[in-house]
Design an enzyme around this catalytic site. Structure first.
Site, PDB file in Angstrom:
ATOM      1  N   THR A  75       0.810  -1.219   0.000  1.00  0.00           N
ATOM      2  CA  THR A  75       0.000   0.000   0.000  1.00  0.00           C
ATOM      3  C   THR A  75       0.847   1.274   0.000  1.00  0.00           C
ATOM      4  O   THR A  75       0.608   2.187  -0.797  1.00  0.00           O
ATOM      5  CB  THR A  75      -0.945   0.004   1.214  1.00  0.00           C
ATOM      6  OG1 THR A  75      -1.823  -1.116   1.112  1.00  0.00           O
ATOM      7  CG2 THR A  75      -1.754   1.290   1.278  1.00  0.00           C
ATOM      8  N   ASP A 301      -9.195  -3.851   0.605  1.00  0.00           N
ATOM      9  CA  ASP A 301      -7.973  -4.529   1.046  1.00  0.00           C
ATOM     10  C   ASP A 301      -8.220  -5.353   2.301  1.00  0.00           C
ATOM     11  O   ASP A 301      -7.817  -6.512   2.392  1.00  0.00           O
ATOM     12  CB  ASP A 301      -6.883  -3.493   1.302  1.00  0.00           C
ATOM     13  CG  ASP A 301      -5.548  -4.123   1.677  1.00  0.00           C
ATOM     14  OD1 ASP A 301      -4.921  -4.763   0.817  1.00  0.00           O
ATOM     15  OD2 ASP A 301      -5.126  -3.966   2.847  1.00  0.00           O
TER      16      ASP A 301
END
Length: 543
Positions: A75, A301
């Site tokens: 990320t 996610d």
């Protein structure tokens, strides 16, 4: 005749002024969908409505073969690369966390020990973009007009809000699961006072309302493309004693519900509500110069990690996200105007299928833990050099050596490297490639995928030896759920869509890279590309 000439010149000046006004959009919107693979666009296409993903795909420009050109695919590096147009080699965010060689401890990508929390009485706001070493497209936008443009980042995750805006952003807001509020940092608000509209939004207690019931399946959805319910390797995220969908939150306390909203589609709903409130309250796109709003949807996610990419839960999350994106597009049409904003959508990384799911389908997979690598190297160093302490630590496929110990023993550093590589090559067939810092120093990062480790390497922050793992291998064992970080297509192949101002509809299947997004936006706006960019413009006024 004289008056006609004056009228003619006034009309010309008016036309020129109008042309100048149209040289830039009123607002740039970046949407990053955390952990979204490109194949989700086709897998769920028939389940999408007309106003969300389909609108972007049919009315915008789709680059269907966009990839990350470095590892690891996480990320922090992903958001940084999208907005800087470069790789960790230059922007320095080599992972979500890395080993700080001087402090000999973990360093989080958005960590700032000098910052304080704005909006809550805890440490969740001790964050800033100070670890980001390269400018973003937002930085370039603000520098182009003496700071008149305003730049905001919003996300459920702190790093998803902070890193896209760059060092000169006006504000970044992220969700604090402990308090159920959107918060920020003294980096943006030295007085620790958030705008009144943020406090008013937090007072509505939206997380509690969203989590007051359960998570039911979206009606009318065909789930045949998903795994059967209670699929292999799924996590019991809500303490139900099972993983059956739909999910109940009755076993959770109110505090747990506030925190776990991020592991549901309601986390994305909450973020969409906040982003649209920011759009209204800050009057984005109404100031005569382009503003920038970076939105990062993180619940995809969290759900993906818990249930895996083939699950009903992930499918339902994307069907709901499609409606949330449609709501954002409608609001932009009304507040900014159709054709007056420029939007892109992409992802920070993909994801690997659950290990249990792969094993059940007899697909090659495996684990090579950092602990196993470190233990083997320490034993080897004790045998070969008489000192296990030559190994400082192994962190995220990077091996950090103790140079003090090497110097104290008066060892040849090149010999140590060669011997350690020989040990690794003999001990771990799951390592597909091994590089020393000497292999990478002095080489220049490339736009292509032919230098994945080099592009993800930082000369100061990375380890002395780094390695890649074989296909479908991970550096830690997961009993349930899954993760990402590899150089393989399931992690590197992500969506890339451009929509709106000066974007003609179309589709390209050429190989492009995530680092091309920032220079494309800069080219469309007539801006200097971010300083460390290695990407190229894909569309522009003349394309």
């Amino acid at each position: 005749m004289y008056r006609n000439a004056i009228l003619f010149w006034l009309l010309c000046l008016s036309a020129v002024s109008g042309m100048r006004a149209q040289q830039q959009p009123r607002l740039i919107v970046g949407i990053v969908v955390d952990q979204m693979r490109q194949d989700y666009l086709s897998r769920y296409y028939n389940q999408f409505g007309e106003g969300g993903f389909k609108r972007l795909m049919t009315q915008g420009m789709q680059f269907a073969y966009a990839h990350y050109n470095y590892i690891p695919t996480y990320t922090g590096p992903g958001h940084s690369s999208i907005y800087t147009g470069t790789t960790p080699y230059y922007h320095g965010i080599i992972s979500n966390e890395w080993y700080d060689k001087q402090l000999r401890s973990e360093r989080y990508c958005a960590q700032d020990d000098t910052a304080r929390t704005a909006g809550a009485d805890n440490a969740a706001g001790r964050m800033s973009p100070r670890n980001l070493l390269a400018p973003t497209i937002g930085d370039e936008l603000r520098m182009s007009n003496n700071g008149r443009s305003r730049v905001f980042g919003v996300s459920v995750k702190d790093r998803g809000a902070i890193l896209p805006g760059g060092r000169s952003a006006n504000a970044a807001y992220w969700y604090d699961g402990a308090t159920g509020r959107f918060i920020s940092s003294s980096y943006y608000f030295p007085s620790l006072q958030l705008p009144a509209w943020v406090a008013e939004f937090n007072a509505r207690k939206r997380p509690e309302a969203l989590m007051s019931g359960g998570w039911d399946r979206s009606p009318g959805i065909d789930f045949r493309n998903a795994m059967p319910d209670e699929g292999l390797g799924e996590s019991d995220a809500f303490r139900e004693g099972k993983t059956t969908f739909p999910h109940s939150f009755q076993h959770l306390t109110e505090a747990q519900r506030r925190d776990l909203v991020r592991v549901t589609p309601f986390g994305n709903e909450l973020l969409a509500d906040f982003a649209l409130e920011l759009l209204r309250q800050e009057r984005l796109g109404q100031n005569g110069v382009p503003d920038l709003l970076a939105i990062s949807f993180s619940s995809t996610d969290y759900v993906g990690h818990a249930y895996g990419p083939n699950s009903m839960e992930v499918m339902d999350t994307y069907i709901r996200l499609d409606r949330q994106i449609a709501r954002i597009l409608t609001a932009l049409d009304q507040a900014v105007g159709k054709g007056q904003y420029l939007l892109f959508l992409s992802s920070d990384h993909g994801v690997k299928p659950n290990e249990a799911y792969l094993r059940a389908n007899r697909i090659f997979e495996g684990t090579l833990s950092s602990r196993a690598v470190e233990d083997t190297l320490r034993k080897f160093c004790a045998w070969r050099f008489g000192e296990a302490g030559l190994i400082d630590t192994v962190w995220d496929n990077h091996i950090y050596l103790s140079h003090r110990t090497i110097d104290r023993l008066r060892l040849d550093a090149a010999l140590v490297d060669r011997e350690l590589v020989r040990c690794l090559r003999n001990a771990f067939p799951a390592m597909s490639a091994i590089y020393t810092k000497a292999d990478l120093n002095g080489r220049t990062p490339l736009r292509s995928m032919s230098a994945l480790t080099l592009n993800g390497f930082h000369p100061y922050r990375s380890g002395d030896i780094c390695y890649e793992l074989a296909f479908n291998h991970m550096s830690y064992q997961m009993q349930n759920g899954t993760s990402h970080g590899s150089p393989y297509p399931y992690d590197t192949h992500v969506p890339m869509l451009f929509y709106g101002w000066r974007v003609n509809p179309g589709r390209s299947d050429e190989l492009v890279y995530i680092v091309d997004i920032a220079p494309t936006i800069a080219n469309l706006l007539g801006l200097q590309a971010p300083g460390a960019t290695i990407g190229v413009p894909l569309i522009g006024p003349g394309k």
